[in-house]
Design a protein around this motif. Structure first.
Motif, PDB file in Angstrom:
ATOM      1  N   GLU A 166      35.526  62.704  40.639  1.00  0.00           N
ATOM      2  CA  GLU A 166      35.145  63.536  39.505  1.00  0.00           C
ATOM      3  C   GLU A 166      33.741  63.196  39.039  1.00  0.00           C
ATOM      4  O   GLU A 166      33.280  62.071  39.171  1.00  0.00           O
ATOM      5  CB  GLU A 166      36.130  63.432  38.342  1.00  0.00           C
ATOM      6  CG  GLU A 166      36.160  62.117  37.629  1.00  0.00           C
ATOM      7  CD  GLU A 166      37.171  62.091  36.475  1.00  0.00           C
ATOM      8  OE1 GLU A 166      37.947  63.058  36.301  1.00  0.00           O
ATOM      9  OE2 GLU A 166      37.173  61.098  35.737  1.00  0.00           O
ATOM     10  N   VAL A 167      33.071  64.232  38.519  1.00  0.00           N
ATOM     11  CA  VAL A 167      31.757  64.061  37.898  1.00  0.00           C
ATOM     12  C   VAL A 167      31.833  64.762  36.545  1.00  0.00           C
ATOM     13  O   VAL A 167      31.842  65.993  36.480  1.00  0.00           O
ATOM     14  CB  VAL A 167      30.622  64.672  38.757  1.00  0.00           C
ATOM     15  CG1 VAL A 167      29.284  64.519  38.048  1.00  0.00           C
ATOM     16  CG2 VAL A 167      30.573  64.031  40.137  1.00  0.00           C
ATOM     17  N   ASN A 168      31.942  63.975  35.487  1.00  0.00           N
ATOM     18  CA  ASN A 168      31.993  64.517  34.133  1.00  0.00           C
ATOM     19  C   ASN A 168      30.575  64.572  33.587  1.00  0.00           C
ATOM     20  O   ASN A 168      29.843  63.590  33.671  1.00  0.00           O
ATOM     21  CB  ASN A 168      32.871  63.638  33.239  1.00  0.00           C
ATOM     22  CG  ASN A 168      34.296  63.593  33.736  1.00  0.00           C
ATOM     23  OD1 ASN A 168      34.892  64.614  34.042  1.00  0.00           O
ATOM     24  ND2 ASN A 168      34.839  62.397  33.846  1.00  0.00           N
ATOM     25  N   ILE A 169      30.212  65.725  33.032  1.00  0.00           N
ATOM     26  CA  ILE A 169      28.857  65.915  32.538  1.00  0.00           C
ATOM     27  C   ILE A 169      28.903  66.237  31.046  1.00  0.00           C
ATOM     28  O   ILE A 169      29.607  67.157  30.626  1.00  0.00           O
ATOM     29  CB  ILE A 169      28.137  67.042  33.303  1.00  0.00           C
ATOM     30  CG1 ILE A 169      28.032  66.667  34.776  1.00  0.00           C
ATOM     31  CG2 ILE A 169      26.756  67.312  32.696  1.00  0.00           C
ATOM     32  CD1 ILE A 169      27.502  67.764  35.658  1.00  0.00           C
ATOM     33  N   ALA A 170      28.151  65.474  30.268  1.00  0.00           N
ATOM     34  CA  ALA A 170      28.003  65.727  28.836  1.00  0.00           C
ATOM     35  C   ALA A 170      26.559  66.136  28.593  1.00  0.00           C
ATOM     36  O   ALA A 170      25.635  65.396  28.936  1.00  0.00           O
ATOM     37  CB  ALA A 170      28.345  64.472  28.037  1.00  0.00           C
ATOM     38  N   VAL A 171      26.373  67.321  28.031  1.00  0.00           N
ATOM     39  CA  VAL A 171      25.027  67.779  27.684  1.00  0.00           C
ATOM     40  C   VAL A 171      24.779  67.325  26.250  1.00  0.00           C
ATOM     41  O   VAL A 171      25.410  67.811  25.318  1.00  0.00           O
ATOM     42  CB  VAL A 171      24.899  69.306  27.822  1.00  0.00           C
ATOM     43  CG1 VAL A 171      23.509  69.766  27.419  1.00  0.00           C
ATOM     44  CG2 VAL A 171      25.224  69.740  29.248  1.00  0.00           C
ATOM     45  N   SER A 172      23.855  66.370  26.093  1.00  0.00           N
ATOM     46  CA  SER A 172      23.649  65.764  24.778  1.00  0.00           C
ATOM     47  C   SER A 172      22.511  66.393  23.993  1.00  0.00           C
ATOM     48  O   SER A 172      22.392  66.160  22.794  1.00  0.00           O
ATOM     49  CB  SER A 172      23.393  64.258  24.917  1.00  0.00           C
ATOM     50  OG  SER A 172      22.225  64.032  25.667  1.00  0.00           O
ATOM     51  N   ASP A 173      21.660  67.194  24.670  1.00  0.00           N
ATOM     52  CA  ASP A 173      20.535  67.778  23.957  1.00  0.00           C
ATOM     53  C   ASP A 173      19.933  68.899  24.791  1.00  0.00           C
ATOM     54  O   ASP A 173      20.196  69.021  25.983  1.00  0.00           O
ATOM     55  CB  ASP A 173      19.467  66.709  23.690  1.00  0.00           C
ATOM     56  CG  ASP A 173      18.536  67.059  22.529  1.00  0.00           C
ATOM     57  OD1 ASP A 173      18.670  68.167  21.950  1.00  0.00           O
ATOM     58  OD2 ASP A 173      17.672  66.231  22.210  1.00  0.00           O
TER      59      ASP A 173
END
Length: 158
Positions: A133-140
């Motif tokens: 899995e590759v979890n991506i969080a867009v923080s800005d």
């Protein structure tokens, strides 16, 4: 012309003295031993692969980017390619968490898909590990008129 005596190199105790040769230690040399890959290695590979995707402006949260920009300016310091990446590495699998900043105007869904594809391909090709899995969080989102601490090319003090 001198004759050299032939020696039987077969170390198999059940052998009848045939002419087949076996390697010392037995088996294929590539299967002897174990290879371990550190979390930091996978993090660097994933960080480089994520940065290669168009629309990714930076990696990490605002705080980690601020500390990173300060660390990058210290003499002898180097850019941290693993900033914004966390990997958990097992014997044959890895899972990744990425925190990214995207450029304004890009499709976040498309950028995230492209980042996943690029990261999975790079990590699996270079390490042989299965990326589960590759979890991506867009923080800005980087707005066009925002100043960018990481891209300042001229020092403030001369």
């Amino acid at each position: 012309m001198t004759d050299t005596p032939q020696r039987n190199h077969n170390l198999d105790p059940d052998s009848t003295g045939g002419s087949s040769l076996t390697k010392r230690g037995g088996g294929d040399p590539a299967t002897r031993g174990r290879t371990t890959i550190a979390d930091g290695v996978v993090e660097k590979i994933a960080g480089m692969a994520a940065r290669d995707v168009s629309g990714v402006h930076a990696m990490g949260s605002g705080m980690s980017r601020t500390f990173g920009a300060v660390r990058d300016r210290v003499p002898g310091g180097s850019k941290s390619v693993s900033r914004g990446v966390k990997a958990e590495v097992g014997e044959s699998q890895t899972a990744l968490d990425l925190e990214i900043v995207v450029d304004y105007g890009v499709s976040i869904r498309d950028v995230a898909r492209d980042v996943r594809e690029n990261v999975v391909a790079a990590v699996e090709r270079m390490t042989g590990l299965e990326v589960i899995e590759v979890n991506i969080a867009v923080s800005d989102v980087k707005l066009p008129d925002e100043e960018d601490d990481e891209d300042q090319s001229e020092p403030r003090v001369q």
